[in-house]
Design a protein around this motif. Sequence first.
Motif, mmCIF file in Angstrom:
data_model
loop_
_atom_site.group_PDB
_atom_site.id
_atom_site.type_symbol
_atom_site.label_atom_id
_atom_site.label_comp_id
_atom_site.label_asym_id
_atom_site.label_seq_id
_atom_site.Cartn_x
_atom_site.Cartn_y
_atom_site.Cartn_z
ATOM 1 N N SER A 40 55.193 66.170 78.321
ATOM 2 C CA SER A 40 53.955 66.859 78.705
ATOM 3 C C SER A 40 53.284 66.069 79.812
ATOM 4 C CB SER A 40 53.006 66.998 77.509
ATOM 5 O OG SER A 40 52.314 65.780 77.288
ATOM 6 N N TYR A 41 52.244 66.639 80.390
ATOM 7 C CA TYR A 41 51.462 65.929 81.398
ATOM 8 C C TYR A 41 50.341 65.097 80.775
ATOM 9 C CZ TYR A 41 53.743 68.885 84.883
ATOM 10 O OH TYR A 41 54.674 69.512 85.690
ATOM 11 N N GLY A 42 50.054 65.313 79.494
ATOM 12 C CA GLY A 42 48.893 64.658 78.901
ATOM 13 C C GLY A 42 47.602 65.253 79.437
ATOM 14 N N GLU A 43 47.688 66.543 79.779
ATOM 15 C CA GLU A 43 46.577 67.176 80.496
ATOM 16 C C GLU A 43 45.350 67.415 79.626
ATOM 17 O OE1 GLU A 43 49.323 70.531 79.042
ATOM 18 O OE2 GLU A 43 49.550 68.543 79.952
ATOM 19 N N ARG A 44 45.533 67.568 78.335
ATOM 20 C CA ARG A 44 44.403 67.864 77.463
ATOM 21 C C ARG A 44 43.779 66.598 76.888
ATOM 22 N NH1 ARG A 44 44.731 72.971 74.356
ATOM 23 N NH2 ARG A 44 44.772 71.738 72.450
ATOM 24 N N GLY A 45 44.616 65.691 76.444
ATOM 25 C CA GLY A 45 44.095 64.554 75.699
ATOM 26 C C GLY A 45 44.027 63.230 76.427
ATOM 27 N N TYR A 89 48.499 67.351 72.624
ATOM 28 C CA TYR A 89 47.375 67.443 71.681
ATOM 29 C C TYR A 89 47.284 68.824 71.043
ATOM 30 C CZ TYR A 89 45.518 62.838 72.954
ATOM 31 O OH TYR A 89 45.347 61.492 73.138
ATOM 32 N N PRO A 90 48.320 69.321 70.338
ATOM 33 C CA PRO A 90 49.511 68.545 69.991
ATOM 34 C C PRO A 90 50.706 68.859 70.884
ATOM 35 C CG PRO A 90 49.422 70.491 68.620
ATOM 36 C CD PRO A 90 48.224 70.563 69.530
ATOM 37 N N THR A 124 49.355 61.130 67.683
ATOM 38 C CA THR A 124 50.562 61.604 67.000
ATOM 39 C C THR A 124 51.586 62.191 67.971
ATOM 40 O OG1 THR A 124 49.529 63.755 66.521
ATOM 41 C CG2 THR A 124 49.312 62.018 64.852
ATOM 42 N N ASP A 125 51.163 62.534 69.200
ATOM 43 C CA ASP A 125 52.129 62.969 70.212
ATOM 44 C C ASP A 125 53.177 61.890 70.457
ATOM 45 O OD1 ASP A 125 50.688 65.295 70.524
ATOM 46 O OD2 ASP A 125 50.075 64.906 72.594
ATOM 47 N N HIS A 126 52.733 60.623 70.440
ATOM 48 C CA HIS A 126 53.648 59.520 70.719
ATOM 49 C C HIS A 126 54.755 59.435 69.670
ATOM 50 C CE1 HIS A 126 50.299 57.314 73.169
ATOM 51 N NE2 HIS A 126 50.871 58.273 73.855
ATOM 52 N N MET A 127 54.375 59.421 68.400
ATOM 53 C CA MET A 127 55.406 59.276 67.373
ATOM 54 C C MET A 127 56.234 60.554 67.240
ATOM 55 S SD MET A 127 53.113 58.969 63.906
ATOM 56 C CE MET A 127 52.193 60.318 63.195
ATOM 57 N N TYR A 128 55.649 61.684 67.590
ATOM 58 C CA TYR A 128 56.417 62.927 67.587
ATOM 59 C C TYR A 128 57.505 62.881 68.663
ATOM 60 C CZ TYR A 128 57.459 67.938 67.767
ATOM 61 O OH TYR A 128 58.103 69.161 67.751
ATOM 62 N N ALA A 129 57.175 62.320 69.826
ATOM 63 C CA ALA A 129 58.163 62.208 70.897
ATOM 64 C C ALA A 129 59.351 61.377 70.454
ATOM 65 C CB ALA A 129 57.516 61.600 72.142
#
Length: 243
Positions: A40-45, A89-90, A124-129
């Motif tokens: 993702s771009y991390g655009e939201r979070g 996010y998420p 949680t995005d990190h551990m999901y990746a």
Amino acid sequence: MADKTALVISAHSADFVWRCGGAIALHQQRGYDVTIVCLSYGERGESAKLWKNEGMTLEKVKEARRIEAENAARALDVHDIQFFDLGDYPLEMDRSAKERLVDVIRKVQPAFMLSHSKVDPYNTDHMYATQMAIECRMIAQAWGHNPGEKVLGAPQLYLFEPHQTEQMEWKPDVFLDISPVWDKKWAAIQCMTGQEHLWHYYRNVAENRANHFRRNSGGQSGGRPATHAEGFQSIFPRTVDEL
């Protein structure tokens, strides 16, 4: 394709810069083709500074983040960077997104892979990746997945350093001297203008890990000098012919 390759799976478009930019630049310098996948771009979070600008939209934030990541990738001499644009996010991956990542893994045939810590209660995005990296690595090894394609071997998955290690159950067992390419990593860090508040934090991390590199390579009894280093935790056993 180069004989030596590596793959970075980054949850957001800036993560690879802070956490393994040195490893990327160093291995590129040593003849590896390093591919980065930004899920993702991390655009939201992870773009608070950008969202504070008047008239900002989701697409404008994405574009700004993409430009930053591409500039950072150039500073690190990255072979290839790909943006999956799955949202954050998420962060979520459906079957088609997983198979898209498996396709990349099989095409790259990495000697090693890099992703996040297995635990991250702050993001949680990190551990999901990393969960997806492990799952897609497994699928890429399956002879019955798209039979006829070259299957993946058994590349090590290294987990790069999270932001607060004491909260992430992350324990480094590898320290990499990135002193020769620190200037490249620092240039890449400064490309991430949307998260300028992290620049000096990650410079300090690299300097502290250099201290650990020196100590674990012999310390005052003859340790190798290093000014900057990165730490990693390996997931799978390593096979060796000598210690």
